[in-house]
Design a protein around this motif. Sequence first.
Motif, short mmCIF file in Angstrom:
data_model
loop_
_atom_site.label_atom_id
_atom_site.label_comp_id
_atom_site.label_asym_id
_atom_site.label_seq_id
_atom_site.Cartn_x
_atom_site.Cartn_y
_atom_site.Cartn_z
N GLY A 63 38.29 34.90 38.47
CA GLY A 63 39.71 33.92 38.89
C GLY A 63 39.76 33.38 39.78
N VAL A 64 40.71 32.63 39.96
CA VAL A 64 40.90 32.16 41.47
C VAL A 64 41.66 33.04 42.56
N LEU A 65 41.16 32.86 43.84
CA LEU A 65 41.51 33.77 44.85
C LEU A 65 42.81 32.98 45.35
N ARG A 66 43.92 33.75 45.66
CA ARG A 66 45.20 33.27 46.46
C ARG A 66 45.35 34.19 47.47
N GLY A 67 44.60 33.58 48.64
CA GLY A 67 44.50 34.75 49.77
C GLY A 67 43.61 35.85 49.26
N ASP A 68 44.06 37.06 49.12
CA ASP A 68 43.29 38.27 48.70
C ASP A 68 43.56 38.60 47.19
N ARG A 69 44.45 37.89 46.70
CA ARG A 69 44.68 38.38 45.36
C ARG A 69 44.10 37.38 44.41
N VAL A 70 43.64 37.84 43.13
CA VAL A 70 43.02 37.10 42.20
C VAL A 70 43.90 36.78 41.02
N ASP A 71 44.04 35.55 40.68
CA ASP A 71 44.99 34.96 39.48
C ASP A 71 43.95 34.63 38.39
N PRO A 72 43.78 35.49 37.37
CA PRO A 72 42.84 35.33 36.26
C PRO A 72 43.08 34.45 35.64
N ASP A 73 44.39 33.71 35.43
CA ASP A 73 44.82 32.79 34.51
C ASP A 73 44.91 31.31 35.14
N ALA A 74 44.17 31.01 36.14
CA ALA A 74 44.41 29.66 36.94
C ALA A 74 43.33 28.85 36.52
N LEU A 75 42.43 29.08 35.77
CA LEU A 75 41.34 28.35 35.25
C LEU A 75 41.30 28.18 33.73
N SER A 76 40.92 27.22 33.12
CA SER A 76 40.69 27.00 31.71
C SER A 76 39.37 27.61 31.41
N ALA A 77 39.44 27.66 30.03
CA ALA A 77 38.23 28.50 29.18
C ALA A 77 36.96 27.53 29.84
N GLY A 78 37.01 26.38 29.59
CA GLY A 78 36.05 25.28 29.82
C GLY A 78 35.73 25.22 31.28
N ASP A 79 36.66 25.35 32.15
CA ASP A 79 36.30 25.43 33.62
C ASP A 79 35.48 26.55 34.06
N ARG A 80 35.75 27.80 33.45
CA ARG A 80 34.81 29.11 33.61
C ARG A 80 33.85 28.87 33.18
N ARG A 81 33.40 28.28 32.04
CA ARG A 81 32.19 28.16 31.54
C ARG A 81 31.33 27.19 32.39
N ASP A 82 31.94 26.12 32.94
CA ASP A 82 31.09 25.12 33.51
C ASP A 82 30.84 25.85 34.99
N ILE A 83 31.66 26.68 35.52
CA ILE A 83 31.45 27.18 36.80
C ILE A 83 30.33 28.09 36.70
#
Length: 181
Positions: A63-83
């Motif tokens: 997921g995306v780090l917001r400070g030290d917290r992880v937001d697991p829903d911030a990226l689309s499935a396509g963005d995750r695959r690309d990264i």
Amino acid sequence: MSELHVDPAASRLTIHTRAVGMLARLAHDLEIAASELRGVARLDGDAWTAELFVPAAGLRVAGVLRGDRVDPDALSAGDRRDIERRIRDEVLQGAAVVEVRASGATRDRADVRVQIGPGSAALTARLAARDRGEGAVGVAGSCQLSLTALGVREVKGPLGAFKVRDEIEILFDLTLRPAAG
């Protein structure tokens, strides 16, 4: 001398990346988790050596780090695959496995060598080892790893608007158990 094996179901290894640059606010700081780990440690009194293998195919964007917290829903499935594809192809340069070799004279410090393909980097990590019962040992810690030292080219966004900071943070909490036998 005793030998302990990484329990992948009870172990965790994550990587934190941070974006820098003029448009870094438009980029994402990421947590990348290793879904697969295997390794072994050999203990000889307080001295030890260890090997850890992290398959590239098992590296997943948590997921995306917001400070030290992880937001697991911030990226689309396509963005995750690309990264994840860019991690395997560009950062790891097609290497199938990240190899980590470590040793120490005490259980609170490690001299570490990380290798991906032809590139390798040396670093030092602080450790916290503790008994987890039934012969299991927990080893937790963190360290900074330079992508440049590994021979990784600078990771940049479109048109160079941002880049991934050279120093990435590796966090681990490994459970090592005696070999079943």
